[in-house]
Design an enzyme around this catalytic site. Sequence first.
Site, mmCIF file in Angstrom:
data_model
loop_
_atom_site.group_PDB
_atom_site.id
_atom_site.type_symbol
_atom_site.label_atom_id
_atom_site.label_comp_id
_atom_site.label_asym_id
_atom_site.label_seq_id
_atom_site.Cartn_x
_atom_site.Cartn_y
_atom_site.Cartn_z
ATOM 1 N N ILE A 1 -1.040 19.979 18.347
ATOM 2 C CA ILE A 1 -0.639 18.587 18.572
ATOM 3 C C ILE A 1 0.193 18.020 17.437
ATOM 4 C CG2 ILE A 1 -2.590 18.016 20.070
ATOM 5 C CD1 ILE A 1 -3.978 16.768 17.666
ATOM 6 N N GLY A 2 0.363 18.774 16.367
ATOM 7 C CA GLY A 2 1.179 18.240 15.283
ATOM 8 C C GLY A 2 1.398 19.243 14.173
ATOM 9 N N GLY B 1 2.825 19.289 9.969
ATOM 10 C CA GLY B 1 3.178 18.498 8.806
ATOM 11 C C GLY B 1 3.642 19.390 7.690
ATOM 12 N N GLY B 2 3.833 18.784 6.501
ATOM 13 C CA GLY B 2 4.325 19.543 5.369
ATOM 14 C C GLY B 2 3.348 20.578 4.870
ATOM 15 N N VAL C 1 -1.992 20.924 13.139
ATOM 16 C CA VAL C 1 -3.192 20.254 13.630
ATOM 17 C C VAL C 1 -3.363 20.592 15.105
ATOM 18 C CG1 VAL C 1 -4.378 18.048 13.949
ATOM 19 C CG2 VAL C 1 -2.867 18.371 11.983
ATOM 20 N N ASP D 1 -0.281 8.908 -0.846
ATOM 21 C CA ASP D 1 0.663 9.059 0.269
ATOM 22 C C ASP D 1 0.295 8.099 1.393
ATOM 23 O OD1 ASP D 1 2.895 10.050 1.506
ATOM 24 O OD2 ASP D 1 1.941 11.853 2.284
#
Length: 980
Positions: A669-670, A672-673, A677, A804
């Site tokens: 579903i995702g 990132g850096g 996920v 962040d």
Amino acid sequence: MAALFNFRLEFILFFLCIFPVAFSDELQTLLSIKSSLLYPTTSNVFKNWEPKTPSCNFTGITCNSDGEVKEIELSSQGISGGFPFDKICDLKSLERLSLGYNSLSGEVTGDLNNCVKLMYLDVGNNQFTGTFPDVSKLTELTHFYANNSGFTGKFPWNSFDNMSKLVVLSVGDNQFDRTPFPEVILKLRNLNWLYLSNCQLEGEIPEGIGNLSELIDLELSMNHFTGEIPKGITKLKKLWQLELYENELTGKLPVGFGNLTNLGYFDASTNYLYGDLSEIRYLDQLVSLQLLQNQFSGEVPAELGEFKKLVNVSLYTNKLTGQLPMKLGSWANFDFIDVSENNFTGPIPPDMCKRGTMRGLLILQNNFTGGIPESYANCMSMERIRVSKNSLSGVIPAGIWGLPKLEIIDVAMNDFEGSITADIGRAKTLGEIYVANNRFSGELPSEISKATSLVRIDCSNNQFSGEIPGTIGELKKIGNLYLQNNKFSGSIPNSLGSCVSLSEINMAKNSLSGTIPVSLGSLPTLTSLNLSENQLSGQIPTSLSNLKLNLLAFSNNQLTGAIPDSLAIDAYKGSFAGNNGLCSQNIKNFRRCYGESGKPKEWYTLLICLLVALIVVLVSFAGYLYFKKKGHKENETSLKQNSWNTKSFHILTFTEDEILDGIKHDNLIGKGGSGSVYRVQLSDGTDFAVKHIWTSDSGNRKISGTTSPMLRKPGKKSKEFEAEVETLSSIRHVNVVKLYCSITSDDSSLLVYEYLPNGSLWDRLHTCKKMLLDWETRYEIALGAAKGLGYLHHGCDKPVIHRDVKSSNILLDEFCKPRIADFGLAKIAQADSTKDSTHVIAGTHGYIAPEYGYTRKVNEKSDVYSFGVVLMELISGKRPIEPEYGENGNIVTWVSSKLQSKESLLSIVDSSIPEVFKEDAIKVLRIAIVCTARLPTLRPTMRNVVKMLEDAEPCGLVGIIVSKDDGSNKAEQLKDHTKM
């Protein structure tokens, strides 16, 4: 005579009978102390503390001439647990007890009062709780250290009434109750070191401080002192160090301050001091001068150029004028200078690196003229050069580009010319290059690819030409590449697809030709891609559909063909204008796609799609039959080969296998850096979010079948994984994402979280998943997120700095209740957090606090700034970075430009927010403005932000924000908080 002999013999026999018992008691006391403590198994501190060993031979024990314990030295031994203060005073001759720099916990009890011979007591730098006890009977004390030990409540200042022999008193870095300066300390006339920093003192520093004439070191920083620096300080002729930074002091340096001719270290930074620096000219023993973030004016005294010991000068963010002394820093092993954000003129002093020790040249945002002196090209110790926003000119000395320890070079917004030379290939530690807004020309040297530590390149708004080096793909750490508004030609290198850390690419306004590389679609963290106003041709690669872009701009090129359906959405409206050959079936008012006959091509497009789909199904089915048997065995074997370690932080209702079975491409579903996920659903329908943080050798692996191959190849656990587990494992707060457990093996790092179905706040505000958020919902998101962040700062044993904070790291549950998430950059606040890596940018562009550009240090106030940006997003509905903000602009500068009148203030508020709630939105906007104040000291704590937001609860009343009579004044007040 015989009688006298018999008496002496009896006395000796009595002495021999009694004292072994005394010595045995001391041995038992020491062994009891040992049994009460915890210590590393690798430590040798208690190795010889054994019953058969004489106690005077114990490590850390010193005895007097009578064989009694005189000193205990156990500092910096990694000891933890509760110390038995009720037993320590059984050592009747104890004069020195040193327990500093350990992890001792529990309370320090009043039993210490029984150690009446103590002269030296150090319990500092531990983790005690409660208030510090009354130790008023320790009248022999000369050295008392209780700093940074977790003490709270009211400090018993009256303890010092009878401690007239004290030479050192150190009780700073404890969060006591707010209190004025304790007058009793002014009686301690023998003090030569007084450390009261960061312990909640308030009010004025008393004049009587001048009576402590023996003081060598006076440290009162990070408190709440107000008023002027007392004139009494000028009497302290022996003073060598004076620390007053981070208070609320006002006024000028007192007349006579120049009498402190022994002063070597002076720091009064981050106050409200003003006036000139004329008193400084007499302080020729200065080693370090730190007066940054005040309101000093006038010129720097010329005498500073003759100071033989001066190595550090920080005067940034003042109102100073004139030239810097030309001999400044030329006498000693000079370290750094930071005079940024003043009004200095004239040339850069040429000899500050004369002795080859200088690390930092920071003079940005002044009016310096001339060039960078040639001498700095040989400054091999230099780590940071920041000279942007001046009137400098000429050619950068070639050697500067290749300095071996250089981490950042920032020469933007000047009038430099020439080129970036091939020397840059030697800059192995260089992390950031800023050369924007100059007159640089020539080609970007191919040797730039050898500067493999680069994370950010900004060459925008220059006259660079030629092709972008094809070797640029070797920059694996590069995150931001800004080449816009130059004269680059040729094609975009396909090798950019190898720059796996890229998050932003801007190559707009050049003369680039050829096609858009398909490889760009494989960049896992790319969020912004601007290739507008070039001469690019061909079709838009469908691979770009894999990206989750916040900004996409291809306008004014020569692109042709159909826009991929996944890109033909409202979020990218206007991104394709000026490409007459493009067509789309989905974008309103855009040319529809037709076949060669001029008739709609939907029918043959559909036929082709059906044929392709049929082929895909047949191939997939054949592959399925082939791999089903083989793959099942392979995956099962792989899982069996792993030895799993599960650490649970909540009660678990699932097993490792249930989680591992869900790690497959269909559940992704995702990205990132730091990893991917997955949404993992159990058989009972419960959802979890599972994050895999990439290891050093798993970042490019792909997922296939039911088990990821990334679970098979050994790799080192990342710092992001360790930071996230350390931060979240002990946190329990309704507004912080819940971490259920970690599941690790030699080759895998998985974190299992609660699943939040509404995604991130960024998604709901700015992407195709955008939803209409009413003001009440936005307010509740703001308040909840503030409470979560406030808990991290104020509710944990040690403050947790997120580093962040942004809308994409605020997740929403089914009721849009927020959770702070993604702690991959978080750090536990330490007493000494002096250096963060230049090569890991702590934060996200648009959210980073301005002081980070100077110091590379982050603290709670950096999080507050980022949260202020999030509030501005919630109020305006706009992104932190938008083209309408202008070059180098952001949402904070944009808001600042809208504070002149009631109408422009109202224009900030999202048009979808009903009129009845705009007054409430403006209340929150004011909080956002204070949170994003230029100076960290002007920003509130998150605890205060929560209180202000609670006071701004929506009332739904239509009102006037500022009346006609006082509108200008309030606008000016708001502008003061947002000065950029």
